[in-house]
Design an enzyme around this catalytic site. Structure first.
Site, PDB file in Angstrom:
ATOM      1  N   PHE B 207      58.533  25.682  16.010  1.00 15.37           N
ATOM      2  CA  PHE B 207      58.815  24.236  16.666  1.00 15.37           C
ATOM      3  C   PHE B 207      59.644  22.539  16.040  1.00 15.37           C
ATOM      4  CE2 PHE B 207      56.187  20.326  17.268  1.00 15.37           C
ATOM      5  CZ  PHE B 207      56.293  20.462  18.917  1.00 15.37           C
ATOM      6  N   SER B 210      63.157  23.836  16.947  1.00 11.26           N
ATOM      7  CA  SER B 210      63.926  24.579  18.153  1.00 11.26           C
ATOM      8  C   SER B 210      63.887  24.057  19.685  1.00 11.26           C
ATOM      9  CB  SER B 210      63.113  25.877  18.359  1.00 11.26           C
ATOM     10  OG  SER B 210      61.771  26.188  17.861  1.00 11.26           O
ATOM     11  N   THR B 211      64.370  24.572  20.398  1.00 12.30           N
ATOM     12  CA  THR B 211      64.479  22.560  21.677  1.00 12.30           C
ATOM     13  C   THR B 211      63.887  23.688  22.851  1.00 12.30           C
ATOM     14  OG1 THR B 211      66.834  24.127  22.117  1.00 12.30           O
ATOM     15  CG2 THR B 211      66.654  22.217  20.650  1.00 12.30           C
ATOM     16  N   SER B 221      57.258  32.256  23.170  1.00  9.96           N
ATOM     17  CA  SER B 221      56.189  32.325  23.551  1.00  9.96           C
ATOM     18  C   SER B 221      55.740  31.410  22.239  1.00  9.96           C
ATOM     19  CB  SER B 221      55.384  33.424  23.320  1.00  9.96           C
ATOM     20  OG  SER B 221      54.443  33.837  23.228  1.00  9.96           O
ATOM     21  N   GLY B 222      54.504  30.452  22.698  1.00  6.80           N
ATOM     22  CA  GLY B 222      53.858  29.641  21.526  1.00  6.80           C
ATOM     23  C   GLY B 222      52.951  30.337  21.294  1.00  6.80           C
ATOM     24  N   GLY B 273      74.910  30.889  31.518  1.00  2.00           N
ATOM     25  CA  GLY B 273      75.159  29.861  31.698  1.00  2.00           C
ATOM     26  C   GLY B 273      74.857  28.365  30.640  1.00  2.00           C
ATOM     27  N   TYR B 479      52.673  41.350  15.142  1.00  2.00           N
ATOM     28  CA  TYR B 479      53.491  40.723  14.037  1.00  2.00           C
ATOM     29  C   TYR B 479      53.786  40.607  13.466  1.00  2.00           C
ATOM     30  CZ  TYR B 479      56.376  35.923  14.122  1.00  2.00           C
ATOM     31  OH  TYR B 479      57.526  35.281  12.853  1.00  2.00           O
TER      32      TYR B 479
END
Lengths: 565, 565
Positions: B207, B210-211, B221-222, B273, B479
């Protein structure tokens, strides 16, 4: 003939089922006033007998047919004219008008009914090698022009009917997923799942005559999408036959494996291959289900309430609200009271309207809403409590569960009305879209203006009505139904186009999408550059061209113009 | 220099922040026993000073640089070696090892900092016309190898840093959507939204560094995805600069406009792109938020409870459970009690473990779980009641809100631990996946076996731990975090590969995906044919090749092998 259920060659659904206005006394006066057709006196345009039609001969070569027979067996290679006509198109107004007129620019040369996934794969490879065009066919309920061969197609055209692939293959109850063959029709699918205490929960209006594979290929959405999700949310894995072999997406809850192939197959309308198998989310049948009706004084307050429900802690299976016109139509298609209890209820309804008028309601602006509560008894009770407060805050009154039961019963009947009207030279059709909450009112207003502008330019009265359904965090679907009397000039297609085009153009001009759940096909392809931007169509065209360089996979759909353009 | 925050050139996060074990007395004994490194006595490998590194010179031509300066101004065309090294890679273990070793196969020749969307568009067109490679750069937190130029790249390589595009442009509160520039970092984004009483609710471990654009490009995924959705659910519209112009997807709640372009851009890692702007769902800040901790006697019961919560009427913002190894690690990284109150709590914890042992628990198998409740006071209370029953049914005890607050505070600290371990020649890394509920236990078992097999083949002790998070109807994310002491042979990269590859291979062999939310890059690309099938990669390659025939858009990522292969 293969044991596969087909719709009528000339209209919606199966023979013997049709719209019946005689039991609905308010219907005839309503359509006379609002649309301008007297259903009692209007000349009924005879539909041609099938034998009167000139069906173009099959162009399939003996060699091609032999090779198909080797894969699926002779009985599943069908050249029969009526079945070829059943497969030549879907059920859009254009499809119906052309079919009734015997105006078939191009009919599939052969209908194939593979019985296994392996047979589908072999047919796809065969078609590719022999340069035949391949159009996958599910229930044939498309109203977006996704099923017809291109009018000037010179190659042999195969309609690949998936109807024999209709089995629930296995269920992983712990994970809540089921692996199901793509050709299964809605009712058959639910029967197989219900037998295990499960449901897919996907119930589009076309439910009885559409298939799982068709839902995936067109990005379908069922009326209970608020709870169960759109088909894009429901699909977790799939198999698709392509000339090079099977594209296999495993059943995964979520993944970050690059651009989503699952979401490329969704909505691909046969352009990327033939969907043979889908792994979907399934749910335990709910313990309790109730549909309650509410009445709002006007559409603005109704919309605000629907948004309020979406933002609340309640999670109903669906929430929809008809605008004033659709509410009037809905009341006009009520069956006449035939029992004492219903007569009392009908009288009660009249009494209620009088009461509301006395309270200052304009009953011409009233909007009926249906909310479906599903789940445990506790969940249903909790949701009802939350929604009750919201409804009250926005001025609605509760009508109870009676109208809701009625709604549930007749929800699949509306498409039959189109055929009834067409018999009387009257066009009835639908266009639907989605937009953010803040734009719904303006989209509806603009569409009304555009439709009435089109009606006026035709010199016709015309009628349009609308409901909101399918709520999302950021917006909802608006579903329009319109009708007008066609001229007798033989220019019905052009007249229809004038109205339909005006509505679609208004969608994209008003920041709404060209279709929320009917797909693109050829009906909506002209607006793709406006919907997803010209760069978007360029990327999509690149995908199609690269994936299908021979342009044999349902060519001409989704994007307009020839390959490479 | 442009006013853009960058991470350390040599590791995670910003200078001055690092993992500190001295306040965590149980940490050193834990890693000595479980990983085999004594953090007190291990030689600290000095990192080179930046000046000691041989950074390859920029190959950008004067003509190219002039043309870039005309677009963004001289100050935003950066040739500085340290910034070029900051942009040469992400923060994967391979990236960190190579960077520390000064082993840069290829460094971007120039870093560009456009200040407007129009400047991005002009740079993309310029790069295309001049045949320069373009790598979009957000926070640089990728651990999947999505940011490095190909080692043998002969063309000029531009790293396009979006850091100046950091504004919330406008908010449609009624629809719950906000239009936001892609280069904004997590904390800045939340600050801007919080000021309006809103939140995105997207909180990945990365978080702080990162953008928004990076989240979209990698399918992030948060931790609160159970409530707010994965980034794929959150994104409603976007703009992406392509050589031909802007691809524009309007903010729509749902649409059936063919294959989803939105879902092609999601996860595209720069291959299609440069994402410049994203319209996302935003939510009112919750009235109440509480994280409760629970302890389970074992992982099987914990998994069953997590599934039970997913199936229940409760809707927590997140639910996660650590397996026994991760629970031990978590307890070992608790800070020493420094206040009287904390000393009591710490003593209470020891007493509780004794009590559980007396009840028959094997405290070595205990699994700690955190559930986050968010929303109205009523919603939080209702969810807590439902979860409490489920927890009880599966044998868990409640630990209250203390550990939850701790979890919330230290949730962003873990990545710093990797650098701390690397300083001591010890590898620490993560691999994560997703699978259906019915396969989670077997996936975890297989991954443990594979990791230990790899450790054994290296002759190292090795440690692996796991948690489950991100619940979906059909499954969840697992995870894994692993660690082992590297040999001093200079073969660390190879050793790392042995372990990492064994884990990734086990994912796909066990019916799990190669990554739930870290993307593909070059780290995971070798398994793409196994994850999405060879036909799937063929379709995806067709998309990339057709969309970018000059192969200038972040080439070499997602799919392995040269263009056209």
């Amino acid at each position: 003939m293969p044991d596969v259920e087909h719709q009528k060659w000339w209209g919606w659904g199966v023979e013997g089922v049709a719209f019946d206005h005689t039991t609905k006394p308010a219907f005839a006066p309503f359509v006379e006033t609002r649309v301008g057709v007297n259903v009692h006196t209007a000349a009924v345009v005879g539909r041609p007998r099938f034998e009167q039609l000139a069906v173009p001969a099959s162009r399939a070569t003996d060699g091609q047919l032999d090779s198909f027979r080797k894969v699926v067996g002779g009985g599943n290679v069908v050249l029969d004219d009526e079945l070829r006509v059943v497969h030549w198109a879907g059920k859009s107004v254009r499809d119906l008008l052309r079919t009734r007129a015997g105006d078939f620019p191009r009919v599939p040369d052969v209908v194939l009914y593979p019985g296994t996934e392996d047979e589908v794969q072999r047919l796809v490879t065969l078609a590719h090698d022999a340069d035949c065009v391949l159009i996958p066919f599910g229930g044939g309920s498309s109203i977006s022009g996704s099923l017809s061969p291109e009018p000037d197609e010179q190659r042999t055209v195969i309609s690949l009917d998936l109807g024999r692939l209709n089995q629930v293959l296995d269920v992983d109850e712990h994970s809540g997923i089921a692996r199901i063959q793509a050709g299964v029709l809605g009712p058959d699918l639910e029967d197989q799942l219900n037998a295990r205490g499960l449901t897919l929960g996907h119930v589009p209006d076309s439910f009885k005559h559409s298939t799982l594979g068709g839902w995936v290929a067109t990005r379908s959405s069922g009326m209970q999408s608020d709870k169960y999700g759109d088909i894009a949310d429901i699909v977790r894995g799939l198999r698709m036959a392509r000339p090079g072999g099977a594209l296999v997406l495993r059943d995964l809850p979520s993944t970050s494996s690059g651009p989503s192939l699952r979401e490329m197959v969704l909505g691909s309308e046969g352009r990327l291959g033939v969907i043979t198998q889908v792994t979907v989310q399934v749910h335990r049948l709910p313990e309790k289900r109730v549909v309650l009706a509410y009445m709002f004084p006007d559409f603005d307050r109704a919309l605000a309430a629907m948004r309020g429900i979406q933002r609340s802690d309640a999670g109903p299976a669906f929430g929809r609200v008809s605008d004033a016109n659709e509410t009037s139509f809905s009341l006009a298609t009520q069956k006449a009271a035939t029992t004492a209890a219903k007569k009392v209820s009908s009288a009660g309804q009249q009494g209620l309207w009088r009461l509301l008028r006395a309270r200052g309601w304009d009953t011409n602006q009233m909007c009926i809403s249906y909310i479906c509560y599903e789940g445990s008894a506790q969940r249903v009770a909790g949701d009802r409590r939350i929604v009750k407060d919201i409804m009250k805050r926005h001025g609605a009154i509760t009508l109870g569960s009676g109208p809701g039961e009625l709604y549930d019963q007749k929800k699949f009947d509306t498409p039959y009305l189109r055929d009834f009207l067409l018999d009387r030279s009257t066009i009835g059709d639908v266009s639907e879209t989605a937009a953010p909450w803040s734009r719904l009112a303006i989209v509806r207003r603009n569409v009304y203006a555009a439709a009435h502008g089109a009606f006026e330019s035709l010199g016709r009265r015309g009628f349009i009505m609308c409901h909101m359904s399918h709520s999302y965090h950021s917006g909802a679907c608006l579903y329009f139904t319109f009708a007008f009397v066609a001229s007798t000039s033989g220019r019905t297609l052009e007249e229809y186009g004038r109205v339909k085009d005006a509505i679609q153009q208004t969608f994209v001009d008003s920041g709404a999408t060209l279709s929320h759940h009917h797909g693109v096909g050829t009906e909506h392809s002209a607006w793709m550059p406006e919907d997803v931007s010209p760069e978007g169509t360029a990327v999509m065209r690149g995908l199609f061209d690269a994936s299908d360089p021979k342009n044999i996979l349902n060519p001409g759909k989704i994007l307009t113009g020839p390959i490479g353009s």
